[in-house]
Scaffold this active site. Structure first.
Site, PDB file in Angstrom:
ATOM      1  N   GLU A   1       0.867  -1.195   0.000  1.00  0.00           N
ATOM      2  CA  GLU A   1       0.000   0.000   0.000  1.00  0.00           C
ATOM      3  C   GLU A   1       0.891   1.228   0.000  1.00  0.00           C
ATOM      4  O   GLU A   1       0.946   1.993   0.960  1.00  0.00           O
ATOM      5  CB  GLU A   1      -0.944   0.013   1.221  1.00  0.00           C
ATOM      6  CG  GLU A   1      -2.061   1.049   1.103  1.00  0.00           C
ATOM      7  CD  GLU A   1      -2.698   1.420   2.432  1.00  0.00           C
ATOM      8  OE1 GLU A   1      -3.344   0.552   3.041  1.00  0.00           O
ATOM      9  OE2 GLU A   1      -2.553   2.586   2.859  1.00  0.00           O
TER      10      GLU A   1
ATOM     11  N   HIS B   1      -9.059   1.789  -0.499  1.00  0.00           N
ATOM     12  CA  HIS B   1      -8.186   2.557   0.389  1.00  0.00           C
ATOM     13  C   HIS B   1      -9.013   3.623   1.099  1.00  0.00           C
ATOM     14  O   HIS B   1      -9.978   4.135   0.529  1.00  0.00           O
ATOM     15  CB  HIS B   1      -7.071   3.196  -0.459  1.00  0.00           C
ATOM     16  CG  HIS B   1      -6.069   3.939   0.347  1.00  0.00           C
ATOM     17  ND1 HIS B   1      -6.295   5.227   0.797  1.00  0.00           N
ATOM     18  CD2 HIS B   1      -4.845   3.573   0.793  1.00  0.00           C
ATOM     19  CE1 HIS B   1      -5.231   5.610   1.498  1.00  0.00           C
ATOM     20  NE2 HIS B   1      -4.335   4.632   1.508  1.00  0.00           N
TER      21      HIS B   1
ATOM     22  N   ASP C   1       2.666   1.736   3.899  1.00  0.00           N
ATOM     23  CA  ASP C   1       1.924   2.994   3.759  1.00  0.00           C
ATOM     24  C   ASP C   1       2.907   4.166   3.623  1.00  0.00           C
ATOM     25  O   ASP C   1       2.681   5.254   4.153  1.00  0.00           O
ATOM     26  CB  ASP C   1       0.935   3.241   4.903  1.00  0.00           C
ATOM     27  CG  ASP C   1      -0.183   4.210   4.501  1.00  0.00           C
ATOM     28  OD1 ASP C   1      -0.263   4.553   3.300  1.00  0.00           O
ATOM     29  OD2 ASP C   1      -0.952   4.635   5.369  1.00  0.00           O
TER      30      ASP C   1
END
Ligand code: MN
Length: 353
Positions: free
Chosen positions: A25, A189, A313
């Site tokens: 991600e 997301h 992230d």
């Protein structure tokens, strides 16, 4: 007995060999997205949680602007330093979903082209998720087909609601059908909650990543389940970050309240399976931004090690912390291989090493 060898840089190298590390991600941006969001910001008249973040992101001197626009500079140095083999890149939230439909399509096409070009330059280091504009369903379907079939991107990403609407709304079903038909996974997301929800989170700014993102995205995912989308498209695969946006913790109660509780709702859809069964079969989760071993162990037990993938992230959370978290996880090496790379290889069709 051999003398104790000095570690240092050799240690990092040795670590790199033990697991292939695919982070799933990882955010990037493009000049086109930045320009379009500056135009959205110019028309802003009142506080908006997503635009609050965009005002920071579009600031060239701010903390994340350069990191988002960079692919081959600092980002790759950090990957090398931490032993991260690959970033599965995605256009940062809110993608193109706050733009007017025509501009959204243009920005999505440019982002997908840039992503495909970066992957072509560094096939061992980058893979990526395609952006589509849900505002225009036929255009989104066409771009999804191009991005998966022609550009060979690894899946798609949509940042929760679009203009306050969830993908469970029937008007988006043709897009979900097309995504399922392409056998591409869809990463949902987070972004800040729909306006009706955001109001209650405003005091103390809980509408942001501290709680609101998870409440928004978890509800969105649950609405997909309870709308019957997965009975219509059994092949649809949804990926959620942040250890499943709290849904794994709630699966027992979802099943109990949906299937067993005595209160009946006449206007509710009839599902073929229990909510938890859809979650285990149609969803996978990532560890993004949730570097906490108790939750990792719980999620492995609740949804299975085959459904958990590792993520950082980047650049919103730091690479070393996420690497250390998974390196030191009190789980078997077999599960670590699944979470670090094998599940991502299967779900996002990434070539195994
Ligand atoms: Mn993220």
């Amino acid at each position: 007995m051999s003398p104790k060898r000095k570690t240092g840089t050799g240690k990092a190298k040795a670590k790199r060999k033990d697991f292939r590390r695919i982070a799933t991600e990882e955010a990037f941006s493009t000049p086109e997205q930045m320009d379009a969001m500056r135009d959205v910001l110019a028309k802003q008249t009142q506080y908006h949680p997503d635009l609050f973040l965009w005002r920071v992101q579009t600031n060239p001197n701010g903390p994340v602007n350069k990191a988002l626009l960079d692919l081959e500079g600092e980002r790759m140095k950090i990957m090398d330093r931490d032993g991260v083999d690959m970033h599965l890149l995605s256009l940062t939230s809110t993608g193109v979903q706050m733009m007017e439909a025509g501009r959204a399509l243009e920005v999505a096409i440019a982002a997908n082209d840039r992503l495909a070009a970066a992957i072509q330059r560094h096939p061992a280091r980058f893979t990526g998720l395609a952006t589509v504009p849900p505002q225009d369903v036929p255009a989104a379907i066409k771009e999804a087909e191009r991005a998966i079939s022609k550009l060979r991107l690894n899946g798609l990403i949509i940042n929760s609601h679009t203009n306050g609407e969830y993908l469970s709304d029937r008007k988006y079903w043709p897009l979900l059908e097309a995504i399922a038909g392409l056998r591409a996974a869809l990463y949902i997301h987070p972004r800040a909650p729909i306006p009706a929800m955001a109001e209650a989170y405003r005091p103390d700014h809980l509408e942001h990543a501290i709680w609101g993102y998870q409440a928004e995205t978890g509800l969105h995912a649950l609405r997909l389940i309870t709308s019957g989308v997965f009975d219509a498209f059994p092949n649809l695969k949804i990926v959620l970050g942040h250890m499943g946006e709290a849904l794994p913790y709630w699966l027992y109660r979802l099943d109990y309240m949906w299937c067993t509780a005595s209160i009946k709702f006449e206007d509710r859809v009839t599902l073929k399976k229990k909510p938890s069964e859809y979650f285990k079969q149609n969803f996978a989760i990532t560890t993004s931004g949730m570097n906490w071993h108790p939750v990792l162990k719980f999620c492995i037990e609740a949804v299975g090690a085959d459904n958990v993938m590792w993520a950082i992230d980047y650049p919103y959370q730091t690479s070393p912390e996420a690497v250390k978290f998974m390196n030191s996880a009190p789980i078997s090496d077999a599960d670590k291989h699944k979470i670090f790379h094998k599940n991502a290889e299967r779900i996002f069709r990434i070539k195994p090493e």
